[in-house]
Design an enzyme around this catalytic site. Structure first.
Site, mmCIF file in Angstrom:
data_model
loop_
_atom_site.group_PDB
_atom_site.id
_atom_site.type_symbol
_atom_site.label_atom_id
_atom_site.label_comp_id
_atom_site.label_asym_id
_atom_site.label_seq_id
_atom_site.Cartn_x
_atom_site.Cartn_y
_atom_site.Cartn_z
ATOM 1 N N TYR A 30 7.284 0.919 -5.176
ATOM 2 C CA TYR A 30 8.117 1.546 -6.015
ATOM 3 C C TYR A 30 7.862 2.905 -5.886
ATOM 4 O O TYR A 30 7.316 3.517 -4.974
ATOM 5 C CB TYR A 30 7.351 1.569 -7.494
ATOM 6 C CG TYR A 30 6.025 2.202 -7.651
ATOM 7 C CD1 TYR A 30 4.830 1.821 -7.278
ATOM 8 C CD2 TYR A 30 5.638 3.236 -8.606
ATOM 9 C CE1 TYR A 30 3.626 2.406 -7.412
ATOM 10 C CE2 TYR A 30 4.601 3.855 -8.911
ATOM 11 C CZ TYR A 30 3.319 3.390 -8.219
ATOM 12 O OH TYR A 30 2.194 4.088 -8.396
ATOM 13 N N ARG A 49 9.674 7.803 1.529
ATOM 14 C CA ARG A 49 8.770 7.405 1.307
ATOM 15 C C ARG A 49 8.889 5.946 0.933
ATOM 16 O O ARG A 49 8.104 4.941 1.170
ATOM 17 C CB ARG A 49 7.928 8.258 0.127
ATOM 18 C CG ARG A 49 6.478 7.405 0.064
ATOM 19 C CD ARG A 49 5.580 8.562 -0.732
ATOM 20 N NE ARG A 49 6.082 8.611 -2.119
ATOM 21 C CZ ARG A 49 5.505 9.111 -3.092
ATOM 22 N NH1 ARG A 49 4.644 9.967 -2.933
ATOM 23 N NH2 ARG A 49 6.056 9.073 -4.344
ATOM 24 N N ARG A 97 6.389 -20.577 -5.965
ATOM 25 C CA ARG A 97 4.975 -19.538 -5.681
ATOM 26 C C ARG A 97 4.450 -20.307 -4.219
ATOM 27 O O ARG A 97 4.072 -21.278 -4.102
ATOM 28 C CB ARG A 97 4.141 -19.739 -6.788
ATOM 29 C CG ARG A 97 2.986 -19.060 -6.333
ATOM 30 C CD ARG A 97 1.632 -19.204 -7.571
ATOM 31 N NE ARG A 97 0.621 -17.997 -7.351
ATOM 32 C CZ ARG A 97 -0.360 -18.234 -6.255
ATOM 33 N NH1 ARG A 97 -0.634 -19.379 -5.740
ATOM 34 N NH2 ARG A 97 -1.199 -17.467 -5.930
ATOM 35 N N HIS A 99 2.209 -17.879 -0.827
ATOM 36 C CA HIS A 99 2.093 -16.778 -0.365
ATOM 37 C C HIS A 99 3.153 -16.156 0.799
ATOM 38 O O HIS A 99 3.500 -15.180 0.947
ATOM 39 C CB HIS A 99 0.605 -16.573 0.163
ATOM 40 C CG HIS A 99 -0.463 -16.699 -0.689
ATOM 41 N ND1 HIS A 99 -0.544 -17.605 -1.592
ATOM 42 C CD2 HIS A 99 -1.221 -15.719 -0.696
ATOM 43 C CE1 HIS A 99 -1.415 -17.468 -2.175
ATOM 44 N NE2 HIS A 99 -2.036 -16.137 -2.057
ATOM 45 N N LYS A 144 3.197 2.640 -1.265
ATOM 46 C CA LYS A 144 3.310 2.668 -2.669
ATOM 47 C C LYS A 144 3.444 1.560 -3.503
ATOM 48 O O LYS A 144 4.637 1.041 -3.908
ATOM 49 C CB LYS A 144 4.200 3.929 -3.263
ATOM 50 C CG LYS A 144 3.877 4.465 -4.594
ATOM 51 C CD LYS A 144 4.874 5.795 -4.810
ATOM 52 C CE LYS A 144 4.764 6.434 -6.132
ATOM 53 N NZ LYS A 144 3.502 6.724 -6.684
ATOM 54 N N LEU A 200 -2.087 8.150 -0.827
ATOM 55 C CA LEU A 200 -0.564 8.034 -0.772
ATOM 56 C C LEU A 200 -0.173 9.516 -0.408
ATOM 57 O O LEU A 200 -0.509 10.791 -0.621
ATOM 58 C CB LEU A 200 -0.210 8.028 -2.219
ATOM 59 C CG LEU A 200 1.398 7.811 -2.223
ATOM 60 C CD1 LEU A 200 1.937 6.434 -1.973
ATOM 61 C CD2 LEU A 200 1.888 8.067 -3.683
HETATM 62 C C1 LIG Z 1 -2.193 7.020 -5.885
HETATM 63 C C2 LIG Z 1 -1.613 8.368 -5.983
HETATM 64 N N1 LIG Z 1 -1.633 9.317 -5.235
HETATM 65 C C3 LIG Z 1 -0.804 10.445 -5.322
HETATM 66 C C4 LIG Z 1 0.225 10.340 -5.972
HETATM 67 C C5 LIG Z 1 1.066 11.760 -6.186
HETATM 68 O O1 LIG Z 1 2.179 11.546 -5.527
HETATM 69 P P1 LIG Z 1 3.703 12.304 -5.864
HETATM 70 O O2 LIG Z 1 3.427 13.657 -5.856
HETATM 71 O O3 LIG Z 1 4.558 11.833 -4.839
HETATM 72 O O4 LIG Z 1 4.002 11.682 -7.197
HETATM 73 C C6 LIG Z 1 0.172 9.462 -7.069
HETATM 74 C C7 LIG Z 1 1.520 9.505 -7.823
HETATM 75 O O5 LIG Z 1 1.607 8.777 -8.974
HETATM 76 C C8 LIG Z 1 -0.534 8.152 -6.848
HETATM 77 O O6 LIG Z 1 -0.195 7.106 -7.700
#
Ligand SMILES: Cc1ncc(COP(=O)(O)O)c(C=O)c1O
Length: 290
Positions: A30, A49, A97, A99, A144, A200
């Site tokens: 997402y 991203r 279902r 994997h 993400k 992230l």
């Molecule tokens: C685990 C995590 N790290 C970092 C971020 C920050 O990322 P961004 O600045 O792209 O929203 C988020 C955003 O929700 C997140 O869920």
């Protein structure tokens, strides 16, 4: 209104089959894209991203960037708020279902928009409380992924102790927050952990580092130890919806003087200024002042 697999509809009318792999396995990725004055902020970076996340789970991108832009433009148009938080979600589709990846199942694409509310001024003035936690997530936190169970549990730990965020540590070093990136200020230097598979790559994180570079705020991108976090002069959290916020209490102990520090104040106002410039159609990337 939401967008689901090619159609716009009220959220009440949206239906997903129970065999969707997002529901069964959390098999999807997402993005959350902030929209100011109906303009998506840093859209190319969010789409890049998204591509990285899709590559990470070996799922073909169902749309080109221009298709994504067109869909988002329409969705933003049919929703009321000037400022919106757009949640975009792609799963590996609907299949019996198993994997193993299904053959030929079209991905499910779901996008919704909610009003984007800036963090309240009172919270910015006092700062927020955070707790610490052990980062027990997987080793691909750069993806993400919609499977957010560890993040959900870690964030709830914060809520249960009256705090807003959980700052995560792995092997003696700070990684990020349960739903944010974390910066530390020590000896007048802004410290940011380097992007790797343990965090992230935040879009807001990038903006903050670009602002620091452009405005000659002393900064270092390097591993940040737990000790440095616990003895920090300032701690900041960043995310697309929360922008930049000061953490002034960690595990019940004041951070620095226990109130938002000068680096936060400077970065916060630079961020607001930058947002306005971009929204007025100004420079999208920051240039280092010569
Ligand atoms: C685990 C995590 N790290 C970092 C971020 C920050 O990322 P961004 O600045 O792209 O929203 C988020 C955003 O929700 C997140 O869920």
């Amino acid at each position: 209104m939401i967008y689901l697999n090619g159609k716009f509809m009220p959220i009440e009318d949206a239906r997903i089959p129970v065999l969707d792999r997002g529901f069964i396995f959390g098999d999807g990725v997402y993005e959350v894209i902030p929209v100011y004055s109906r303009k998506p902020f840093r859209l190319p970076e969010h789409l890049q991203r998204l591509q990285h996340s899709l590559d990470g789970i070996r799922l073909k991108n169902p749309h080109s960037n221009s298709e994504w832009s067109a869909i988002l433009r329409q969705l933003i148009e049919v929703n009321d708020s000037e400022d919106q938080s757009v949640y975009l979600h792609v799963t590996r589709g609907v299949a019996r279902r198993d994997h193993a990846f299904p053959k030929g199942a079209p991905p499910t694409v779901f996008i919704m928009s909610n009003p984007l509310l800036a963090p309240p001024q009172e919270l910015l003035a006092t700062g927020v409380a955070a707790i610490s936690g052990i980062d027990n997530r997987w080793l691909r936190c750069d993806i993400k992924a919609i499977s957010l169970l560890p993040n959900v549990l870690l964030r709830q730990m914060a809520i249960d102790s009256g705090a807003m965020e959980t700052v995560l540590f792995r092997d003696g070093f700070m990684t990020e927050g349960a739903a944010s990136n974390i910066f530390v200020v020590k000896n007048e230097t802004l410290l940011a952990p380097p992007k790797n598979n343990l965090m992230l790559p935040g879009i807001t994180y990038d903006v903050v580092l670009e602002l620091a570079e452009a405005h000659r705020i002393r900064h270092e991108v390097r591993a940040v130890s737990e000790y440095e976090v616990r003895t920090a002069d300032e701690i900041l959290l960043t995310s697309s919806t929360r922008e930049i916020m000061p953490i002034t209490l960690l595990d019940g102990k004041p951070v620095g003087k226990g109130s938002p520090g000068v680096v936060f104040e400077v970065l916060y106002s630079l961020y607001q200024e930058y947002k306005l410039t971009v929204m007025r159609g100004g420079e999208a990337k920051l240039k280092v002042e010569s």
